[in-house]
Design a protein around this motif. Structure first.
Motif, PDB file in Angstrom:
ATOM      1  N   ARG A  95      -7.072   3.274  -3.426  1.00  0.00           N
ATOM      2  CA  ARG A  95      -5.857   3.272  -4.070  1.00  0.00           C
ATOM      3  C   ARG A  95      -5.717   4.260  -5.514  1.00  0.00           C
ATOM      4  O   ARG A  95      -4.723   5.064  -5.765  1.00  0.00           O
ATOM      5  CB  ARG A  95      -5.465   2.039  -4.612  1.00  0.00           C
ATOM      6  CG  ARG A  95      -6.550   1.257  -5.643  1.00  0.00           C
ATOM      7  CD  ARG A  95      -6.134  -0.019  -5.930  1.00  0.00           C
ATOM      8  NE  ARG A  95      -7.118  -0.440  -6.708  1.00  0.00           N
ATOM      9  CZ  ARG A  95      -8.466  -1.065  -6.635  1.00  0.00           C
ATOM     10  NH1 ARG A  95      -9.075  -0.835  -5.533  1.00  0.00           N
ATOM     11  NH2 ARG A  95      -9.340  -1.487  -7.710  1.00  0.00           N
TER      12      ARG A  95
ATOM     13  N   HIS B 233      -7.394  -0.465   0.691  1.00  0.00           N
ATOM     14  CA  HIS B 233      -7.262  -0.830  -0.785  1.00  0.00           C
ATOM     15  C   HIS B 233      -8.424   0.036  -1.609  1.00  0.00           C
ATOM     16  O   HIS B 233      -7.578   0.534  -2.654  1.00  0.00           O
ATOM     17  CB  HIS B 233      -7.049  -2.044  -1.245  1.00  0.00           C
ATOM     18  CG  HIS B 233      -6.505  -2.626  -2.353  1.00  0.00           C
ATOM     19  ND1 HIS B 233      -5.167  -2.034  -2.639  1.00  0.00           N
ATOM     20  CD2 HIS B 233      -7.008  -3.276  -3.536  1.00  0.00           C
ATOM     21  CE1 HIS B 233      -4.890  -2.513  -4.171  1.00  0.00           C
ATOM     22  NE2 HIS B 233      -5.963  -3.248  -4.223  1.00  0.00           N
TER      23      HIS B 233
ATOM     24  N   TYR C  16       0.671  -1.009   0.009  1.00  0.00           N
ATOM     25  CA  TYR C  16      -0.021  -0.125  -0.057  1.00  0.00           C
ATOM     26  C   TYR C  16       0.962   1.317   0.103  1.00  0.00           C
ATOM     27  O   TYR C  16       0.675   2.135  -0.738  1.00  0.00           O
ATOM     28  CB  TYR C  16      -0.980   0.028   1.238  1.00  0.00           C
ATOM     29  CG  TYR C  16      -1.888   1.323   1.192  1.00  0.00           C
ATOM     30  CD1 TYR C  16      -3.017   1.015   0.202  1.00  0.00           C
ATOM     31  CD2 TYR C  16      -1.855   2.204   2.016  1.00  0.00           C
ATOM     32  CE1 TYR C  16      -3.878   2.287   0.338  1.00  0.00           C
ATOM     33  CE2 TYR C  16      -2.797   3.280   2.060  1.00  0.00           C
ATOM     34  CZ  TYR C  16      -3.588   3.312   1.215  1.00  0.00           C
ATOM     35  OH  TYR C  16      -4.751   4.323   1.258  1.00  0.00           O
TER      36      TYR C  16
END
Length: 403
Positions: free
Chosen positions: A236, A233, A188
């Motif tokens: 992103r 996530h 990440y």
């Protein structure tokens, strides 16, 4: 079946097959080599000839024969059996999925955290040694040696292939979750290199946690970790500009957040919080859910975020938790309160010169009106990080504060 579909199937089957062979033959290194050869054979044959009715059994059969051939050093037999492997009916292939047992083995207490991570990505994730080396920016030879030493340590420890019992099982599961957490965090926000994130590592961590969750659906911390990864996530695509520059959370275009991942993550958070004895992953997931609930940054319930960090700080004390609580405290009580809390970290050896402490202090100094102090800390933070994307962002913040 198309080649990409075969690749996805093989990625799911590889740890299951490896677990079966290790359980049967007790030879980690030899079993892994044999499974990799079987997977390679399948990747060539299946797209052209079709996937066998029992693909897992096919792989176990071929890998078992490759392992026997390795022991016997019989090249002729290996070639003959490889040619007819698709016609063999697999024998004694158990229905059990040993992926979780394999994860426990890769996270053996005799290994260092770095070795656990590398071995997990290699044996369970199916990444090549070269791919793992690139992810952590070390030479392939260095990573190969690290993985080889990890296997030798497990062998020397005399560990049996099976699930530990009782308290040992719970302790080892927490190590497994921590390793997957570290893999996700590196994906990440990469600790070094030109890119802010490594989406492939983050996706692999999510895939592995999904495997664990499928086998332990009632474990609230496993559920919480999966929820945390999905909710994090989901951001992103909003975290960088088209040029790859970092976009902080409060400036992100939240319409770019992945709504499907958020919905799944929120449902998992709700399920995980129903259990007793809140753990660190559930609390972090609840914090991520609070951010996900806000359509705009200004709508964030910072009082709730701060309260959750307070609980997290009590059950899992960590300087990074305190640092994040300082950010939430500054949002509820002003930058001076946040700076006062940051001051308590100055004597912590783990935070000495850490770019996160420097950058958060710079941000709060900027909010407090100390432009010179903020500029100095942004520049110091930029020098302290190995991430090029973070360096560019911090230098740009410092550049905006020129007097």
């Amino acid at each position: 079946m198309t080649a990409p579909a075969v690749e996805d199937l093989l990625r799911d089957l590889t740890p299951q097959v490896l677990g079966t062979l290790i359980r049967r033959y007790h030879r980690f290194e030899g079993c892994e080599d044999a499974v990799q050869e079987a997977v390679l054979a399948a990747a060539v044959q299946w797209p052209a000839e079709g996937v066998p009715d029992n693909p897992r059994g096919w792989l176990v059969t071929v890998a078992s024969r490759r392992l026997i051939d390795q022991v016997r050093s019989d090249r002729a037999r290996r070639e003959r059996e490889s040619a007819t492997a698709g016609e063999v009916v697999p024998e004694d292939v158990p229905d059990t999925d040993d992926t979780l047992v394999l994860l426990f083995l890769c996270c053996h207490p005799s290994l260092t955290p770095a070795s656990r991570t590398a071995l997990t990505l290699r044996a369970v994730g199916g990444l090549t040694t070269a791919e793992i080396a690139r992810a952590f920016l070390v030479p392939e030879g260095t990573m190969a040696a690290r993985i080889s030493r990890a296997k030798q340590r497990i062998k020397a420890a005399g560990s049996s292939f099976g699930m530990p019992d009782g308290a040992d099982r719970e302790e080892r599961l927490r190590v497994v979750l921590h390793v997957l957490y570290l893999i996700f965090n590196e994906g990440y926000t990469a600790s070094s290199g030109p890119e802010l994130h490594r989406a492939d590592l983050a996706r692999e961590a999510i895939r592995l946690v999904r495997m664990v969750h499928a086998q332990l659906p009632e474990d609230a911390e496993v559920t919480g970790l999966l929820a945390l990864m999905l909710l994090t996530h989901a951001r992103r695509d909003a975290r960088t500009t088209a040029a790859g520059d970092l976009v902080p959370l409060d400036e992100q275009d939240r319409t770019k957040w992945d709504r499907e991942l958020i919905d799944e993550g929120l449902a998992l958070v709700k399920a995980s919080l129903a259990g007793p004895d809140l753990g660190p992953y559930r609390l972090q997931a609840a914090i991520a859910a609070t951010h996900a609930d806000a359509a705009e940054a200004e709508e964030t319930n910072w009082s709730q975020v701060h309260a959750l960090y307070l609980i997290l700080e009590r059950i899992a004390p960590n300087p990074m938790v305190t640092l994040n609580r300082a950010i939430a405290l500054a949002e509820t009580e002003g930058p001076a309160a946040g700076l006062a809390l940051l001051a308590t970290l100055d004597g912590d050896e783990r935070m000495a010169g850490h770019h996160r402490l420097l950058s958060v202090r710079a941000h709060l100094l900027e909010r407090a009106g100390d432009r010179a102090g903020a500029r100095d800390h942004y520049r110091r933070a930029a020098r302290a990080t190995a991430s090029i994307a973070e360096q560019r962002y911090l230098e740009s913040r410092a550049g905006r504060l020129r007097t």
